[in-house]
Design a protein around this motif. Structure first.
Motif, PDB file in Angstrom:
ATOM      1  N   LEU A 162       1.069  -0.958  -0.047  1.00  0.00           N
ATOM      2  CA  LEU A 162       0.088   0.069  -0.232  1.00  0.00           C
ATOM      3  C   LEU A 162       0.999   1.903  -0.143  1.00  0.00           C
ATOM      4  CD1 LEU A 162      -2.827   1.437   0.502  1.00  0.00           C
ATOM      5  CD2 LEU A 162      -2.631   1.147   2.799  1.00  0.00           C
ATOM      6  N   ALA A 163       0.555   2.354  -1.343  1.00  0.00           N
ATOM      7  CA  ALA A 163       1.910   3.791  -1.363  1.00  0.00           C
ATOM      8  C   ALA A 163       0.535   4.281  -1.618  1.00  0.00           C
ATOM      9  CB  ALA A 163       2.238   3.375  -2.142  1.00  0.00           C
ATOM     10  N   VAL A 164       1.397   6.146  -0.969  1.00  0.00           N
ATOM     11  CA  VAL A 164       0.576   7.399  -1.632  1.00  0.00           C
ATOM     12  C   VAL A 164       0.941   8.008  -2.720  1.00  0.00           C
ATOM     13  CG1 VAL A 164      -0.355   8.615  -0.506  1.00  0.00           C
ATOM     14  CG2 VAL A 164      -0.203   6.705   1.120  1.00  0.00           C
ATOM     15  N   ALA A 165       0.708   8.662  -3.234  1.00  0.00           N
ATOM     16  CA  ALA A 165       0.953   9.168  -4.895  1.00  0.00           C
ATOM     17  C   ALA A 165       0.310  10.173  -3.877  1.00  0.00           C
ATOM     18  CB  ALA A 165       0.164   9.018  -5.701  1.00  0.00           C
ATOM     19  N   ALA A 166       0.508  11.447  -4.039  1.00  0.00           N
ATOM     20  CA  ALA A 166      -0.209  12.797  -3.418  1.00  0.00           C
ATOM     21  C   ALA A 166       0.608  13.712  -4.397  1.00  0.00           C
ATOM     22  CB  ALA A 166       0.423  13.465  -1.550  1.00  0.00           C
ATOM     23  N   LEU A 167      -0.003  14.467  -4.987  1.00  0.00           N
ATOM     24  CA  LEU A 167       0.399  15.374  -5.744  1.00  0.00           C
ATOM     25  C   LEU A 167       0.700  16.378  -5.366  1.00  0.00           C
ATOM     26  CD1 LEU A 167       0.306  16.797  -8.722  1.00  0.00           C
ATOM     27  CD2 LEU A 167      -2.061  18.070  -8.818  1.00  0.00           C
ATOM     28  N   LEU A 168       0.721  17.021  -4.209  1.00  0.00           N
ATOM     29  CA  LEU A 168       0.064  17.885  -3.081  1.00  0.00           C
ATOM     30  C   LEU A 168       0.676  18.153  -1.801  1.00  0.00           C
ATOM     31  CD1 LEU A 168      -1.442  21.469  -4.348  1.00  0.00           C
ATOM     32  CD2 LEU A 168       0.527  20.087  -5.596  1.00  0.00           C
ATOM     33  N   LYS A 188       1.245  19.703   1.162  1.00  0.00           N
ATOM     34  CA  LYS A 188       0.788  21.148   1.664  1.00  0.00           C
ATOM     35  C   LYS A 188       1.765  21.383   2.712  1.00  0.00           C
ATOM     36  CE  LYS A 188      -3.549  23.523   1.043  1.00  0.00           C
ATOM     37  NZ  LYS A 188      -4.751  24.122   1.455  1.00  0.00           N
ATOM     38  N   ASP A 189       2.281  22.192   3.468  1.00  0.00           N
ATOM     39  CA  ASP A 189       3.449  22.718   4.074  1.00  0.00           C
ATOM     40  C   ASP A 189       2.122  22.773   5.532  1.00  0.00           C
ATOM     41  OD1 ASP A 189       5.640  23.215   6.315  1.00  0.00           O
ATOM     42  OD2 ASP A 189       5.611  24.892   5.181  1.00  0.00           O
ATOM     43  N   VAL A 190       2.098  22.517   6.386  1.00  0.00           N
ATOM     44  CA  VAL A 190       1.172  22.671   7.300  1.00  0.00           C
ATOM     45  C   VAL A 190       1.877  22.199   9.283  1.00  0.00           C
ATOM     46  CG1 VAL A 190      -0.825  22.922   6.436  1.00  0.00           C
ATOM     47  CG2 VAL A 190      -0.851  20.612   7.433  1.00  0.00           C
ATOM     48  N   PRO A 191       1.038  22.920  10.221  1.00  0.00           N
ATOM     49  CA  PRO A 191       1.671  22.434  11.474  1.00  0.00           C
ATOM     50  C   PRO A 191       0.801  21.089  11.738  1.00  0.00           C
ATOM     51  CG  PRO A 191       1.316  24.179  11.379  1.00  0.00           C
ATOM     52  CD  PRO A 191       0.858  23.763  10.001  1.00  0.00           C
ATOM     53  N   ASN A 192       1.227  20.077  12.868  1.00  0.00           N
ATOM     54  CA  ASN A 192       0.763  19.164  13.055  1.00  0.00           C
ATOM     55  C   ASN A 192      -0.046  18.306  12.110  1.00  0.00           C
ATOM     56  OD1 ASN A 192       1.134  20.233  15.968  1.00  0.00           O
ATOM     57  ND2 ASN A 192      -0.558  21.699  15.503  1.00  0.00           N
ATOM     58  N   GLN A 193       0.851  18.151  10.834  1.00  0.00           N
ATOM     59  CA  GLN A 193       0.335  17.284   9.664  1.00  0.00           C
ATOM     60  C   GLN A 193       0.432  15.676  10.612  1.00  0.00           C
ATOM     61  OE1 GLN A 193       2.485  17.108   5.847  1.00  0.00           O
ATOM     62  NE2 GLN A 193       0.483  18.078   5.247  1.00  0.00           N
ATOM     63  N   ALA A 194      -1.002  14.959  10.191  1.00  0.00           N
ATOM     64  CA  ALA A 194      -0.709  13.358  10.138  1.00  0.00           C
ATOM     65  C   ALA A 194       0.543  12.758   9.592  1.00  0.00           C
ATOM     66  CB  ALA A 194      -1.464  12.871  10.225  1.00  0.00           C
ATOM     67  N   GLU A 195       1.223  11.752  10.210  1.00  0.00           N
ATOM     68  CA  GLU A 195       2.271  11.319   9.853  1.00  0.00           C
ATOM     69  C   GLU A 195       2.375  10.725   8.818  1.00  0.00           C
ATOM     70  OE1 GLU A 195       6.231   9.980  11.405  1.00  0.00           O
ATOM     71  OE2 GLU A 195       5.940  11.712  12.928  1.00  0.00           O
ATOM     72  N   ILE A 196       2.111  10.862   7.388  1.00  0.00           N
ATOM     73  CA  ILE A 196       1.845   9.692   5.834  1.00  0.00           C
ATOM     74  C   ILE A 196       3.084   9.987   5.539  1.00  0.00           C
ATOM     75  CG2 ILE A 196       0.268   9.590   4.476  1.00  0.00           C
ATOM     76  CD1 ILE A 196      -1.473  10.085   6.715  1.00  0.00           C
ATOM     77  N   ALA A 197       3.388   8.623   4.901  1.00  0.00           N
ATOM     78  CA  ALA A 197       4.491   7.647   3.828  1.00  0.00           C
ATOM     79  C   ALA A 197       3.778   8.467   3.305  1.00  0.00           C
ATOM     80  CB  ALA A 197       4.827   6.373   4.636  1.00  0.00           C
ATOM     81  N   CYS A 198       4.585   9.453   2.261  1.00  0.00           N
ATOM     82  CA  CYS A 198       3.686   9.881   1.252  1.00  0.00           C
ATOM     83  C   CYS A 198       5.276   9.135   0.095  1.00  0.00           C
ATOM     84  CB  CYS A 198       3.934  11.171   0.744  1.00  0.00           C
ATOM     85  SG  CYS A 198       1.905  11.319   0.767  1.00  0.00           S
ATOM     86  N   ARG A 199       4.604   7.811  -0.875  1.00  0.00           N
ATOM     87  CA  ARG A 199       5.963   7.569  -2.153  1.00  0.00           C
ATOM     88  C   ARG A 199       6.208   8.625  -3.182  1.00  0.00           C
ATOM     89  NH1 ARG A 199       5.569   1.453  -3.664  1.00  0.00           N
ATOM     90  NH2 ARG A 199       5.832   0.712  -1.777  1.00  0.00           N
ATOM     91  N   TYR A 200       5.637   9.270  -3.285  1.00  0.00           N
ATOM     92  CA  TYR A 200       5.339   9.924  -4.570  1.00  0.00           C
ATOM     93  C   TYR A 200       4.279  11.128  -3.787  1.00  0.00           C
ATOM     94  CZ  TYR A 200       5.464   5.718  -6.390  1.00  0.00           C
ATOM     95  OH  TYR A 200       6.566   3.942  -6.308  1.00  0.00           O
ATOM     96  N   VAL A 201       5.015  11.936  -3.827  1.00  0.00           N
ATOM     97  CA  VAL A 201       5.108  13.528  -4.169  1.00  0.00           C
ATOM     98  C   VAL A 201       5.070  14.347  -4.951  1.00  0.00           C
ATOM     99  CG1 VAL A 201       5.355  15.599  -2.422  1.00  0.00           C
ATOM    100  CG2 VAL A 201       4.947  13.726  -1.550  1.00  0.00           C
ATOM    101  N   GLY A 202       3.850  15.035  -5.485  1.00  0.00           N
ATOM    102  CA  GLY A 202       4.219  15.680  -6.895  1.00  0.00           C
ATOM    103  C   GLY A 202       5.254  17.191  -6.596  1.00  0.00           C
ATOM    104  N   PHE A 203       4.611  17.656  -5.829  1.00  0.00           N
ATOM    105  CA  PHE A 203       5.584  18.791  -5.220  1.00  0.00           C
ATOM    106  C   PHE A 203       5.074  18.780  -3.408  1.00  0.00           C
ATOM    107  CE2 PHE A 203       3.498  19.415 -10.157  1.00  0.00           C
ATOM    108  CZ  PHE A 203       5.601  19.963 -10.507  1.00  0.00           C
ATOM    109  N   GLU A 204       5.905  20.138  -3.165  1.00  0.00           N
ATOM    110  CA  GLU A 204       5.561  20.934  -1.273  1.00  0.00           C
ATOM    111  C   GLU A 204       4.949  22.380  -2.408  1.00  0.00           C
ATOM    112  OE1 GLU A 204       6.340  18.915   0.446  1.00  0.00           O
ATOM    113  OE2 GLU A 204       7.824  17.784  -0.260  1.00  0.00           O
ATOM    114  N   CYS A 205       3.869  22.317  -0.926  1.00  0.00           N
ATOM    115  CA  CYS A 205       2.957  23.506  -1.286  1.00  0.00           C
ATOM    116  C   CYS A 205       3.214  24.328  -0.214  1.00  0.00           C
ATOM    117  CB  CYS A 205       1.940  22.458  -2.096  1.00  0.00           C
ATOM    118  SG  CYS A 205      -0.201  23.844  -2.010  1.00  0.00           S
ATOM    119  N   PRO A 206       2.620  25.267  -0.230  1.00  0.00           N
ATOM    120  CA  PRO A 206       2.874  26.363   0.775  1.00  0.00           C
ATOM    121  C   PRO A 206       1.217  26.143   2.083  1.00  0.00           C
ATOM    122  CG  PRO A 206       2.474  27.962  -1.605  1.00  0.00           C
ATOM    123  CD  PRO A 206       2.838  26.532  -1.157  1.00  0.00           C
ATOM    124  N   ASP A 207       0.752  27.106   3.139  1.00  0.00           N
ATOM    125  CA  ASP A 207      -0.314  26.418   3.048  1.00  0.00           C
ATOM    126  C   ASP A 207      -0.521  27.638   3.091  1.00  0.00           C
ATOM    127  OD1 ASP A 207      -2.199  25.957   4.983  1.00  0.00           O
ATOM    128  OD2 ASP A 207      -1.044  26.565   6.976  1.00  0.00           O
TER     129      ASP A 207
END
Ligand code: PRP
Length: 182
Positions: free
Chosen positions: A126-132, A134-153
């Motif tokens: 089971l893996a995750v591909a997230a397009l964006l 977001k740079d937010v405080p207290n984000q749940a820890e999710i192992a994203c194998r593929y990330v498109g872009f880091e995104c401002p909050d």
């Protein structure tokens, strides 16, 4: 596209060309990683529909597509903290190599719920591909194998992402003008 859709957007973060290039790269990576595997790509409606449509066409492997619908935001701009499964996948998850395609990782509540739910059904992986992401405080820890872009909050719209169900059809991703939500 009408000019009034653009008028709600303060500035463009990722152009149509940048999105196309990055999604193609992600598809190539996924193609390499999943060669010879039974791949099931699960998309999260509605926001990820456009990302999913482009991503699967960039994956040069036989695969299956399935869809879930969950709700975390309602019509506003901030996460309610409540995740409800509105529609489940129809495919069996057991023994499959499952890749969740999600448009944006914000608080992470949606992906946390989905990953926990699908993991409990015995996938081979089971893996995750997230397009964006977001740079937010207290984000749940999710192992994203593929990330498109880091995104401002900031509140972003376009390429599937909405504000009150509008702007999903913009071909780029931009920041919503603040006065649009007031
Ligand atoms: C948005 C987005 C993600 C989720 C991310 O969906 O599409 O699924 O929120 O937020 P989180 O990381 O804080 O959980 P939304 O509930 O707005 O529905 P939609 O996909 O129909 O736009």
């Amino acid at each position: 596209m009408s000019t009034c859709e653009h008028e709600g957007v303060e500035r463009i973060l990722f152009t149509q060309e940048e999105l196309a290039r990055r999604v193609t790269e992600m598809g190539a990576q996924i193609t390499a990683d999943y060669a010879g595997k039974d791949l099931l790509v699960v998309s999260v409606l509605r926001g990820a529909a456009i990302f999913m449509a482009d991503l699967v066409r960039a994956i040069e492997l036989p695969l299956e597509m399935d869809f879930m619908a969950v709700s975390s935001y309602g019509a506003g701009t901030t996460s309610s903290g409540v995740v409800r499964i509105l529609k489940d996948v129809t495919s069996s998850i057991e023994g499959r190599h499952v890749l969740i395609a999600e448009d944006v990782l914000d608080s992470g509540l949606t992906l946390r719920a989905l990953v926990d739910e699908l993991a409990s059904r015995g996938p081979a992986s089971l893996a995750v591909a997230a397009l964006l992401r977001k740079d937010v405080p207290n984000q749940a820890e999710i192992a994203c194998r593929y990330v498109g872009f880091e995104c401002p909050d900031e509140f972003v719209v376009g390429y599937g992402l909405d504000y009150a169900e509008r702007y999903r059809n913009l071909p780029f991703i931009g920041v919503l003008r603040q006065d649009m939500t007031e």
